[in-house]
Design an enzyme around this catalytic site. Structure first.
Site, mmCIF file in Angstrom:
data_model
loop_
_atom_site.group_PDB
_atom_site.id
_atom_site.type_symbol
_atom_site.label_atom_id
_atom_site.label_comp_id
_atom_site.label_asym_id
_atom_site.label_seq_id
_atom_site.Cartn_x
_atom_site.Cartn_y
_atom_site.Cartn_z
ATOM 1 N N SER A 183 -64.319 95.743 27.333
ATOM 2 C CA SER A 183 -64.912 96.366 26.160
ATOM 3 C C SER A 183 -65.340 95.329 25.134
ATOM 4 O O SER A 183 -64.717 94.268 24.998
ATOM 5 C CB SER A 183 -63.894 97.320 25.519
ATOM 6 O OG SER A 183 -64.310 97.746 24.248
ATOM 7 N N TYR A 202 -56.235 99.541 21.698
ATOM 8 C CA TYR A 202 -57.207 99.677 22.784
ATOM 9 C C TYR A 202 -57.814 98.321 23.134
ATOM 10 O O TYR A 202 -57.875 97.922 24.299
ATOM 11 C CB TYR A 202 -58.297 100.668 22.387
ATOM 12 C CG TYR A 202 -59.455 100.710 23.352
ATOM 13 C CD1 TYR A 202 -59.312 101.289 24.609
ATOM 14 C CD2 TYR A 202 -60.692 100.160 23.019
ATOM 15 C CE1 TYR A 202 -60.374 101.325 25.512
ATOM 16 C CE2 TYR A 202 -61.755 100.191 23.901
ATOM 17 C CZ TYR A 202 -61.587 100.776 25.148
ATOM 18 O OH TYR A 202 -62.636 100.800 26.041
#
Length: 338
Positions: free
Chosen positions: A129, A154
């Protein structure tokens, strides 16, 4: 050739599966339908693949965070390659339910690495990501930049995945490619993402929450461009040649940014949605949320040079494509007002 796709009921997973199936490949898709967002949408994606590709597509409901369940479910399956897209997504939700991220993004990633190791797959492509870059002020984000200051759990799990993959590439010579996704949108997208939320609100005449008072930049990338990049990467595994690769590794492991290489202002996104919907948005301006970043901007020189990746879909084309799908397909299931 059979490709295992984790997160096959997810947005990117469904589209990657469709691309591989359309060219005659076989796909085993797995997902466990976590209720982070609409289960109806996830099941509709799987049904779409099954309806279009029949026996080429096999779906199994299993939690890849459960090592025993994963091993039992795939015990008799022939797997040549893996595209690991399944994860617990969302920056903000990681503030509320951190355990879900450890289970799926840490334990689950190790389980997939073990599967790749013991099945001797030819290539493991996995999702990382853009959030690993943290709150950077210098742009564009380059794969060679340091990524050791995540500002959300995350993001920390995704950076941990990259490091665990490097360990497995070093110890077991597993060819791997990690893809740092930037903001992806398009038909069959995610309801928790800005494009979907804003479109739905505009069509229903509801106000939209716009953080940091609209002063945010995102590298919005259309799903067709993302799928093209994933397939390009999958088809060309890195060589085990002891040469340095993007990400700084000399193992058969590399990292790429995969984005549009052109950040857009949040206000420009809203204007594009207004034009596509032919309605004005009601805007509720709010401060920046914890865990969010001001901007994302992908330097894609590495993936362009190595694989020929070149995104071609501007927001002026991609946003109307999403709105058209939403109105014609999804709003038939969840009617909009007005």
């Amino acid at each position: 050739m059979t490709t295992l796709i984790t997160g096959a009921a997810g947005f990117i997973g469904m589209h990657v599966a469709a691309a591989l199936l359309a060219r005659g490949g076989r796909v085993i898709g797995i997902d466990n339908f976590t209720p982070y967002y609409s289960l109806e949408l996830k099941r509709a994606r799987v049904a779409h693949l099954a309806a279009h590709y029949g026996d080429q597509f096999v779906f199994k409901d299993v939690d890849f965070g459960d090592a025993n369940a994963l091993a039992q479910t795939l015990a008799d399956a022939k797997i040549d390659r893996i595209v690991h897209l399944g994860a617990q997504p969302g920056v903000r939700y990681s503030l509320e339910n951190p355990g879900a991220y450890i289970h799926s993004n840490i334990s689950g990633h190790v389980n997939i690495l073990e599967l790749a190791r013991h099945r001797t797959v030819s290539h493991l492509v996995y999702a990382s990501s853009s959030s690993v870059y943290g709150m950077r002020s210098d742009t564009p984000f380059r794969v060679a930049d340091r990524a050791d200051t995540p500002i959300s759990l995350y993001a920390a799990t995704k950076r941990a995945d990259e490091l665990m993959s490097e360990t497995y590439a070093h110890l077991f010579r597993i060819p791997q490619t990690g893809l740092r996704f930037f903001t992806v949108y398009g038909p069959w997208g995610r309801p928790d993402m800005a494009v979907w939320k804003f479109t739905e609100a505009v069509l229903q005449g509801r106000p939209i929450d716009v953080y940091n008072h609209g002063d945010m930049l995102r590298d919005f990338t259309f799903i067709d461009d993302i799928v093209n990049g994933v397939v390009l990467a999958l088809d060309r595994p890195p060589d085990d040649d002891n040469r340095e690769k993007p990400g700084g590794f000399i193992t058969p492991h590399r990292l790429y940014n995969i984005g549009n290489n052109r950040p857009e202002r949040l206000t420009d996104l809203i204007q594009a949605i207004e034009v596509a919907c032919d309605r004005k948005a009601q805007i509720n301006l709010l401060p920046m949320q914890d865990g969010d970043v001001y901007q994302t901007f992908a330097d894609i020189d590495d993936i362009s040079r190595d694989l020929g990746f070149a995104p071609t879909t501007p927001m002026a084309v991609g946003i109307p494509a999403f709105v058209d799908w939403y109105r014609k397909d999804w709003s038939q299931r969840t009617p909009v007002t007005g």
